[in-house]
Design a protein around this motif. Structure first.
Motif, PDB file in Angstrom:
ATOM      1  N   LEU A   4       1.496   1.425   1.093  1.00 23.53           N
ATOM      2  CA  LEU A   4       0.949   0.576   2.135  1.00 23.53           C
ATOM      3  C   LEU A   4       1.213  -0.871   1.720  1.00 23.53           C
ATOM      4  O   LEU A   4       0.706  -1.337   0.701  1.00 23.53           O
ATOM      5  N   MET A   5       2.018  -1.564   2.533  1.00 20.03           N
ATOM      6  CA  MET A   5       2.431  -2.912   2.177  1.00 20.03           C
ATOM      7  C   MET A   5       1.546  -3.950   2.852  1.00 20.03           C
ATOM      8  O   MET A   5       0.899  -3.679   3.869  1.00 20.03           O
ATOM      9  N   THR A   6       1.522  -5.136   2.280  1.00 23.14           N
ATOM     10  CA  THR A   6       0.736  -6.218   2.874  1.00 23.14           C
ATOM     11  C   THR A   6       1.304  -6.643   4.215  1.00 23.14           C
ATOM     12  O   THR A   6       0.594  -7.209   5.053  1.00 23.14           O
ATOM     13  N   MET A   7       2.591  -6.386   4.412  1.00 20.26           N
ATOM     14  CA  MET A   7       3.237  -6.696   5.692  1.00 20.26           C
ATOM     15  C   MET A   7       4.406  -5.743   5.879  1.00 20.26           C
ATOM     16  O   MET A   7       4.976  -5.236   4.900  1.00 20.26           O
ATOM     17  N   GLY A   8       4.741  -5.484   7.117  1.00 18.57           N
ATOM     18  CA  GLY A   8       5.869  -4.616   7.401  1.00 18.57           C
ATOM     19  C   GLY A   8       5.479  -3.152   7.367  1.00 18.57           C
ATOM     20  O   GLY A   8       4.315  -2.776   7.181  1.00 18.57           O
ATOM     21  N   GLU A   9       6.471  -2.297   7.516  1.00 16.65           N
ATOM     22  CA  GLU A   9       6.236  -0.863   7.592  1.00 16.65           C
ATOM     23  C   GLU A   9       5.992  -0.268   6.215  1.00 16.65           C
ATOM     24  O   GLU A   9       6.295  -0.871   5.185  1.00 16.65           O
ATOM     25  N   THR A  10       5.413   0.952   6.227  1.00 15.81           N
ATOM     26  CA  THR A  10       5.189   1.649   4.964  1.00 15.81           C
ATOM     27  C   THR A  10       6.522   2.086   4.370  1.00 15.81           C
ATOM     28  O   THR A  10       7.524   2.210   5.077  1.00 15.81           O
ATOM     29  N   LEU A  11       6.493   2.347   3.054  1.00 17.39           N
ATOM     30  CA  LEU A  11       7.717   2.725   2.355  1.00 17.39           C
ATOM     31  C   LEU A  11       7.505   4.052   1.636  1.00 17.39           C
ATOM     32  O   LEU A  11       6.415   4.318   1.112  1.00 17.39           O
ATOM     33  N   PRO A  12       8.529   4.912   1.578  1.00 14.88           N
ATOM     34  CA  PRO A  12       8.363   6.239   0.970  1.00 14.88           C
ATOM     35  C   PRO A  12       8.307   6.181  -0.558  1.00 14.88           C
ATOM     36  O   PRO A  12       8.849   5.276  -1.182  1.00 14.88           O
ATOM     37  N   ILE A  13       7.616   7.191  -1.145  1.00 13.17           N
ATOM     38  CA  ILE A  13       7.543   7.345  -2.606  1.00 13.17           C
ATOM     39  C   ILE A  13       8.121   8.715  -2.952  1.00 13.17           C
ATOM     40  O   ILE A  13       7.715   9.733  -2.384  1.00 13.17           O
ATOM     41  N   SER A  14       9.045   8.750  -3.876  1.00 18.18           N
ATOM     42  CA  SER A  14       9.585  10.028  -4.328  1.00 18.18           C
ATOM     43  C   SER A  14       8.515  10.786  -5.111  1.00 18.18           C
ATOM     44  O   SER A  14       7.692  10.182  -5.813  1.00 18.18           O
ATOM     45  N   ARG A  15       8.519  12.125  -5.025  1.00 14.91           N
ATOM     46  CA  ARG A  15       7.517  12.917  -5.727  1.00 14.91           C
ATOM     47  C   ARG A  15       7.599  12.713  -7.236  1.00 14.91           C
ATOM     48  O   ARG A  15       6.569  12.620  -7.917  1.00 14.91           O
ATOM     49  N   ASN A  16       8.789  12.632  -7.770  1.00 16.01           N
ATOM     50  CA  ASN A  16       8.915  12.479  -9.217  1.00 16.01           C
ATOM     51  C   ASN A  16       8.558  11.077  -9.696  1.00 16.01           C
ATOM     52  O   ASN A  16       8.384  10.846 -10.894  1.00 16.01           O
ATOM     53  N   ARG A  17       8.450  10.132  -8.776  1.00 13.93           N
ATOM     54  CA  ARG A  17       8.080   8.761  -9.156  1.00 13.93           C
ATOM     55  C   ARG A  17       6.610   8.454  -8.853  1.00 13.93           C
ATOM     56  O   ARG A  17       6.122   7.366  -9.160  1.00 13.93           O
ATOM     57  N   LEU A  18       5.915   9.401  -8.210  1.00 11.83           N
ATOM     58  CA  LEU A  18       4.522   9.156  -7.819  1.00 11.83           C
ATOM     59  C   LEU A  18       3.620   8.865  -9.013  1.00 11.83           C
ATOM     60  O   LEU A  18       2.782   7.946  -8.952  1.00 11.83           O
ATOM     61  N   PRO A  19       3.732   9.576 -10.119  1.00 14.03           N
ATOM     62  CA  PRO A  19       2.870   9.230 -11.270  1.00 14.03           C
ATOM     63  C   PRO A  19       3.074   7.806 -11.769  1.00 14.03           C
ATOM     64  O   PRO A  19       2.100   7.112 -12.086  1.00 14.03           O
ATOM     65  N   ALA A  20       4.341   7.365 -11.830  1.00 16.11           N
ATOM     66  CA  ALA A  20       4.593   6.004 -12.294  1.00 16.11           C
ATOM     67  C   ALA A  20       4.026   4.986 -11.317  1.00 16.11           C
ATOM     68  O   ALA A  20       3.490   3.939 -11.732  1.00 16.11           O
ATOM     69  N   VAL A  21       4.125   5.275 -10.015  1.00 16.99           N
ATOM     70  CA  VAL A  21       3.558   4.369  -9.013  1.00 16.99           C
ATOM     71  C   VAL A  21       2.050   4.307  -9.159  1.00 16.99           C
ATOM     72  O   VAL A  21       1.432   3.228  -9.135  1.00 16.99           O
ATOM     73  N   ARG A  22       1.393   5.488  -9.343  1.00 14.23           N
ATOM     74  CA  ARG A  22      -0.057   5.517  -9.489  1.00 14.23           C
ATOM     75  C   ARG A  22      -0.495   4.717 -10.720  1.00 14.23           C
ATOM     76  O   ARG A  22      -1.451   3.931 -10.646  1.00 14.23           O
ATOM     77  N   ASP A  23       0.206   4.907 -11.813  1.00 13.46           N
ATOM     78  CA  ASP A  23      -0.167   4.182 -13.037  1.00 13.46           C
ATOM     79  C   ASP A  23      -0.020   2.675 -12.852  1.00 13.46           C
ATOM     80  O   ASP A  23      -0.875   1.887 -13.291  1.00 13.46           O
ATOM     81  N   ALA A  24       1.080   2.260 -12.185  1.00  7.62           N
ATOM     82  CA  ALA A  24       1.293   0.831 -11.997  1.00  7.62           C
ATOM     83  C   ALA A  24       0.236   0.219 -11.099  1.00  7.62           C
ATOM     84  O   ALA A  24      -0.257  -0.889 -11.360  1.00  7.62           O
ATOM     85  N   LEU A  25      -0.159   0.938 -10.047  1.00 13.21           N
ATOM     86  CA  LEU A  25      -1.167   0.407  -9.139  1.00 13.21           C
ATOM     87  C   LEU A  25      -2.559   0.418  -9.779  1.00 13.21           C
ATOM     88  O   LEU A  25      -3.355  -0.502  -9.572  1.00 13.21           O
ATOM     89  N   GLU A  26      -2.862   1.458 -10.554  1.00 14.29           N
ATOM     90  CA  GLU A  26      -4.159   1.501 -11.247  1.00 14.29           C
ATOM     91  C   GLU A  26      -4.272   0.351 -12.245  1.00 14.29           C
ATOM     92  O   GLU A  26      -5.349  -0.218 -12.442  1.00 14.29           O
ATOM     93  N   ALA A  27      -3.138   0.034 -12.845  1.00  6.93           N
ATOM     94  CA  ALA A  27      -3.161  -1.070 -13.811  1.00  6.93           C
ATOM     95  C   ALA A  27      -3.486  -2.373 -13.135  1.00  6.93           C
ATOM     96  O   ALA A  27      -4.043  -3.285 -13.746  1.00  6.93           O
ATOM     97  N   GLN A  28      -3.162  -2.484 -11.862  1.00  2.00           N
ATOM     98  CA  GLN A  28      -3.466  -3.716 -11.131  1.00  2.00           C
ATOM     99  C   GLN A  28      -4.697  -3.556 -10.250  1.00  2.00           C
ATOM    100  O   GLN A  28      -5.025  -4.422  -9.451  1.00  2.00           O
ATOM    101  N   SER A  29      -5.376  -2.385 -10.385  1.00  2.00           N
ATOM    102  CA  SER A  29      -6.591  -2.129  -9.596  1.00  2.00           C
ATOM    103  C   SER A  29      -6.342  -2.212  -8.113  1.00  2.00           C
ATOM    104  O   SER A  29      -7.107  -2.810  -7.350  1.00  2.00           O
ATOM    105  N   LEU A  30      -5.206  -1.591  -7.678  1.00  2.00           N
ATOM    106  CA  LEU A  30      -4.851  -1.654  -6.263  1.00  2.00           C
ATOM    107  C   LEU A  30      -4.921  -0.295  -5.606  1.00  2.00           C
ATOM    108  O   LEU A  30      -4.496  -0.144  -4.451  1.00  2.00           O
ATOM    109  N   VAL A  31      -5.384   0.697  -6.273  1.00  2.00           N
ATOM    110  CA  VAL A  31      -5.354   2.059  -5.723  1.00  2.00           C
ATOM    111  C   VAL A  31      -6.335   2.154  -4.561  1.00  2.00           C
ATOM    112  O   VAL A  31      -7.500   1.777  -4.669  1.00  2.00           O
ATOM    113  N   ARG A  32      -5.840   2.705  -3.441  1.00  2.00           N
ATOM    114  CA  ARG A  32      -6.703   2.963  -2.282  1.00  2.00           C
ATOM    115  C   ARG A  32      -6.323   4.355  -1.780  1.00  2.00           C
ATOM    116  O   ARG A  32      -5.217   4.599  -1.381  1.00  2.00           O
ATOM    117  N   VAL A  33      -7.291   5.235  -1.816  1.00  2.00           N
ATOM    118  CA  VAL A  33      -7.030   6.608  -1.399  1.00  2.00           C
ATOM    119  C   VAL A  33      -7.555   6.794   0.018  1.00  2.00           C
ATOM    120  O   VAL A  33      -8.675   6.358   0.300  1.00  2.00           O
TER     121      VAL A  33
END
Length: 473
Positions: free
Chosen positions: A444-473
């Motif tokens: 979910l982007m601050t502007m523009g359309e949403t962008l896809p996440i590959s399944r094998n990259r989802l853990p890295a994305v989750r870790d990066a967002l948690e590190a910045q306290s941006l996770v929204r479920v």
């Protein structure tokens, strides 16, 4: 064309012509002592041997002046000629059916010996037939008459056509190289224009260089007409895209309608002139609108198109047979030189920009068809793959095409950028969070359309967002 420029000039300009005052059509047979004719009647309309055997007769006066003469025939037909009962030769073998006929050449010359002439009462007999043309023409016989022999040299016209053809094919290659380097639509259009014009110049010289049979001539005419139609559409596309983009599709549609309607015009000369006039005319309208709007380069383009229209109206035969190629060369070659100069300047500007960019690590130097732009990293929302290029989506809504691959950008961009998909790199500063839909993740982007996440990259994305306290479920 159906009425070649050479034969048209002969009918008008050559002195000492023993032209036939009136042709008659007859019933005839070929006997060992010469043709035997009967029931001769005045010819009405054009000479038309298509689908039949045709016998023609004419009374001639002996030509004035010195020098040899010959019977010249330019026709989609086989032919055989006699003067005063003496055979002058055959071009192919005319016959009463397709089986009996052997196709002859489109242009044939039958020299006349001095002893063949009489002081008066000369009779010219021509036997013709045409069963193998493939298409029916409105004027299958372009020229038929007695003229001085040999014909004046066409070396100058041939040299001009060869020069135009070579220059146009070279220009097509040059614009192709520019398109490969810059991926601009205008370069591809100009390459196609130059290539089509060069091929058509070759087709125009074919009848002089190669003594082809008359069935080939018919399809050559179709090819010339088709190539001219393609050139007209490309010309409109180029000029309209440059000066009046909103009207481009409408103008192409109008030209396409003219091309379709031109098929009903009599003779391929008129067909070709109609489609060429439509292309030049509509391009001139687009340039005229640009002049009214005071756009750069519009006056020069409109002036050139206007000169071509004026020359074409004054010399319509030259428009079809020669001036068209000179026009195409005169239009395309200066644009090629300007594009080469512009390309050199862009390369120089790119080098300067790259040098300056080294001192500004917080920017990404973007190489695109429009030149070099330095984009602050903070303004980049995401980078999306586009074949061999990368599309930069910016915070202000703009999208820039960058001549670089995602693999290279993934290495060059700082840690605040993360590869979330095989075709997407995002700036984490512009991510609001992520969610899952149908087993697939999306950012979910601050502007523009949403962008896809590959399944094998989802853990890295989750870790990066948690590190910045941006996770929204």
């Amino acid at each position: 064309m159906v009425r070649p420029l050479l034969l048209a000039l002969l009918l008008i300009c050559l002195p000492g012509v023993a032209g036939a005052q009136a042709w008659e059509t007859c019933r005839g047979i070929d006997s060992p002592s010469g043709p035997v004719l009967a029931d001769c009647r005045p010819l009405e309309g054009v000479i038309d041997p298509q689908g039949r055997e045709l016998w023609l007769r004419a009374d001639l006066a002996r030509p004035a002046g010195q020098g040899p003469h010959a019977v010249y025939i330019g026709a989609v037909a086989s032919s055989e000629v006699w003067l005063n009962g003496r055979s002058l030769g055959a071009n192919g073998r005319p016959g009463a059916s397709a089986t009996a006929e052997v196709p002859g050449r489109y242009q044939a010359v039958f020299p006349i010996g001095e002893s063949t002439w009489r002081a008066s009462g000369n009779v010219l007999v021509v036997r013709m037939s045409s069963f193998h043309a493939g298409l029916r023409l409105d004027s299958p016989v372009a020229g038929l008459g007695v003229y001085a022999y040999p014909l004046p040299s066409r070396a100058i016209a041939l040299a001009a056509t060869f020069a135009a053809a070579g220059a146009l094919l070279a220009a097509a290659f040059g614009f192709g190289v520019i398109h490969a380097l810059r991926r601009t639509g205008s370069s591809l259009t100009l390459a196609a224009m130059a290539g089509v014009s060069g091929v058509q110049a070759i087709l125009e010289t074919l009848r002089t260089l190669v003594p082809y049979t008359y069935p080939v001539h018919v399809w050559r005419l179709v090819g010339i007409w088709g190539l001219t139609a393609v050139f007209s559409l490309l010309l409109i596309s180029y000029v309209a895209s440059r000066f009046w983009p909103r009207a481009r599709r409408a103008m192409i549609a109008i030209a396409a309608a003219v091309i379709a309607l031109s098929g009903w015009l009599p003779g391929f000369d008129l067909k070709t002139i109609a489609v060429l006039a439509a292309g030049v005319g509509l391009a001139a309208i687009a340039a005229g609108v640009a002049v009214w709007r005071r756009q750069t380069g519009a006056r020069l383009t409109l002036g050139y198109l206007t000169v071509f229209v004026a020359v074409g109206m004054a010399f319509p035969a030259g428009l079809v047979d020669l001036a068209y190629f000179l026009f195409a060369a005169g239009l395309v070659l200066p644009v090629l030189m300007a594009e080469v100069v512009r390309l050199g300047r862009d390369d120089q500007d790119r080098e300067i920009a790259l040098t300056r960019a080294a001192a500004r690590p917080n920017c990404l130097t973007v190489a695109s068809a429009r030149g070099v732009v330095r984009v602050p990293l903070a303004e980049i929302v995401a980078v999306v793959g586009a074949d061999d290029y990368a599309e930069l989506r910016l915070a202000d809504g703009r999208r820039l095409l960058h001549a670089a691959r995602l693999d290279r950008l993934e290495v060059d961009l700082p840690a605040t950028f993360l590869r979330v998909h095989r075709s997407v790199i995002v700036n984490l500063a512009h991510v609001n969070g992520y969610d899952r839909e149908g087993g697939r993740g999306r950012l979910l982007m601050t502007m523009g359309e949403t962008l896809p996440i590959s399944r094998n990259r989802l853990p890295a994305v989750r870790d990066a967002l948690e590190a910045q306290s941006l996770v929204r479920v």
